[in-house]
Scaffold this motif. Structure first.
Motif, mmCIF file in Angstrom:
data_model
loop_
_atom_site.group_PDB
_atom_site.id
_atom_site.type_symbol
_atom_site.label_atom_id
_atom_site.label_comp_id
_atom_site.label_asym_id
_atom_site.label_seq_id
_atom_site.Cartn_x
_atom_site.Cartn_y
_atom_site.Cartn_z
ATOM 1 N N GLU A 67 0.821 -1.211 0.000
ATOM 2 C CA GLU A 67 0.000 0.000 0.000
ATOM 3 C C GLU A 67 0.857 1.263 0.000
ATOM 4 O OE1 GLU A 67 -4.182 0.206 1.783
ATOM 5 O OE2 GLU A 67 -3.089 -1.073 3.175
ATOM 6 N N SER A 68 1.870 1.286 0.869
ATOM 7 C CA SER A 68 2.725 2.474 0.930
ATOM 8 C C SER A 68 3.533 2.631 -0.349
ATOM 9 C CB SER A 68 3.656 2.403 2.145
ATOM 10 O OG SER A 68 4.499 1.271 2.078
ATOM 11 N N TYR A 73 2.686 7.788 1.476
ATOM 12 C CA TYR A 73 2.213 8.056 2.834
ATOM 13 C C TYR A 73 2.661 9.443 3.263
ATOM 14 C CZ TYR A 73 7.032 6.598 3.829
ATOM 15 O OH TYR A 73 8.398 6.482 3.837
ATOM 16 N N THR A 77 2.884 8.444 9.543
ATOM 17 C CA THR A 77 1.905 7.374 9.301
ATOM 18 C C THR A 77 2.264 6.107 10.052
ATOM 19 O OG1 THR A 77 1.450 8.278 7.099
ATOM 20 C CG2 THR A 77 0.766 6.007 7.508
ATOM 21 N N ALA A 81 8.760 5.923 9.115
ATOM 22 C CA ALA A 81 8.372 6.672 7.920
ATOM 23 C C ALA A 81 9.307 7.870 7.714
ATOM 24 C CB ALA A 81 6.928 7.159 8.058
ATOM 25 N N GLY A 88 3.927 7.674 -3.639
ATOM 26 C CA GLY A 88 3.852 6.296 -4.106
ATOM 27 C C GLY A 88 4.186 6.191 -5.589
ATOM 28 N N ARG A 125 -2.729 9.303 -0.290
ATOM 29 C CA ARG A 125 -1.638 8.709 0.482
ATOM 30 C C ARG A 125 -2.161 8.138 1.800
ATOM 31 N NH1 ARG A 125 3.795 12.513 0.215
ATOM 32 N NH2 ARG A 125 3.743 12.995 -2.025
ATOM 33 N N LEU A 126 -1.466 7.137 2.318
ATOM 34 C CA LEU A 126 -1.798 6.600 3.631
ATOM 35 C C LEU A 126 -1.617 7.688 4.685
ATOM 36 C CD1 LEU A 126 0.001 3.121 3.540
ATOM 37 C CD2 LEU A 126 -2.365 3.649 2.960
#
Length: 309
Positions: A67-68, A73, A77, A81, A88, A125-126
């Motif tokens: 996902e990232s 992100y 997060t 990070a 992404g 983004r996350l």
């Protein structure tokens, strides 16, 4: 993209058209057939060729990182990070092309998020609810039969139809054996240049073994086989002794049962004709059946035989 056979030239012709219209493309075919080469060629021949070409291998990304990697992100997060967050792959491909390799391996929940990106042309983004617009073209590829995966509920039907706007089936090497000498010569030049061993060629007997073998690993296996031969070579000529055992076994099998060999060749020609008819009518099975002069049910039986339903 090397090959003079009608089978591969037909796919190349459709890929050239796909490059111009900028629609989403779905490349299907066995592993090792060169789907990424087609994706790169479509990008290079398109109006986006000055933009990035970002490859995402859906089968190799760790589940906890995918996902990232895809969506990026924001700061804070998760532990570890980057301070200012990170974009992404979709953001990095803005103005260019995203190649989603082995899309059939993407988890169902991420398929939902991908579908949202395709529909909204935005990425979130996350760690935030803010959507970022992205201008990307999607080219996806799969060695799985995605239609069958949909029926098994392992792949989202709505995503399949969203991706399957322009569908290209890259044929396995056993369906285009006329191209084996051209490919072999290309790889001998390429590997010879890399290893500083120019001028290496192949005996007729060795080439004959290559042409009779079915190449389950396709073009990638052929390239690896020639590189292996280079590692065993003392002179400048690849002979049968430099080829792996499985090629010799296939040769003995063909000599021992000529009837089966002829039947296999006939089946290959028949399937090539089916693939070409489908390509000419952009996958419309009713039109393909009419073009072939057979009933739609007969066409479905042949597709079922080759796991292409």
């Amino acid at each position: 993209l090397i090959g003079q056979s009608a089978t591969i030239q037909n796919v190349i012709s459709h890929a050239k058209k796909a490059a111009v219209n900028l629609s989403t493309v779905l490349l299907q075919g066995e592993s090792g057939t060169g789907k990424e080469l087609f994706a790169q060629a479509i990008h290079n021949a398109s109006s986006r060729n000055e933009g990035p070409f970002v490859v995402i291998d859906c089968s190799s990304l760790p589940r906890e990182l995918i996902e990232s990697e895809l969506f990026g992100y924001v700061e804070g997060t998760f532990t570890g990070a980057y301070r200012n967050g990170r974009p992404g792959k979709f953001e990095l491909a803005d103005g260019g092309t995203v190649f989603l390799d082995e899309i059939g391996e993407m988890p169902l929940d991420l398929q939902t998020r991908l579908l949202r990106v395709l529909q909204s042309h935005t990425v979130t983004r996350l760690g935030t609810g803010n959507a970022t617009p992205v201008d990307i073209r999607i080219i996806a590829a799969s060695s799985k039969n995605l239609r069958a995966e949909v029926e098994k509920q392992c792949f989202r039907q709505d995503l399949y139809y969203r991706l399957n706007i322009v569908s290209l089936h890259v044929p396995p090497l056993r369906r285009r054996k006329d191209d084996i000498p051209l490919l072999a010569e290309h790889f001998m030049r390429k590997i010879g240049q890399r290893m500083s061993r120019p001028g290496v060629d192949m005996t007729h007997a060795a080439m004959s073994l290559c042409e009779q073998y079915d190449w389950p690993g396709n073009v990638r296996e052929l390239e690896n086989t020639i590189e292996r031969a280079f590692s065993l070579l003392e002179g400048n000529t690849i002979d049968t002794e430099h080829l792996p055992e499985e090629l010799h076994h296939r040769h003995e099998s063909c000599r021992g049962d000529a009837t089966n060999f002829r039947s296999r060749k006939l089946a290959d020609v028949e399937w090539d004709t089916v693939v070409e008819a489908l390509a000419q009518v952009n996958g419309n099975r009713l039109q393909a059946a009419k073009l072939l002069g057979i009933s739609r049910s007969t066409l479905y039986e042949k597709l079922k035989e080759h796991n292409r339903l």
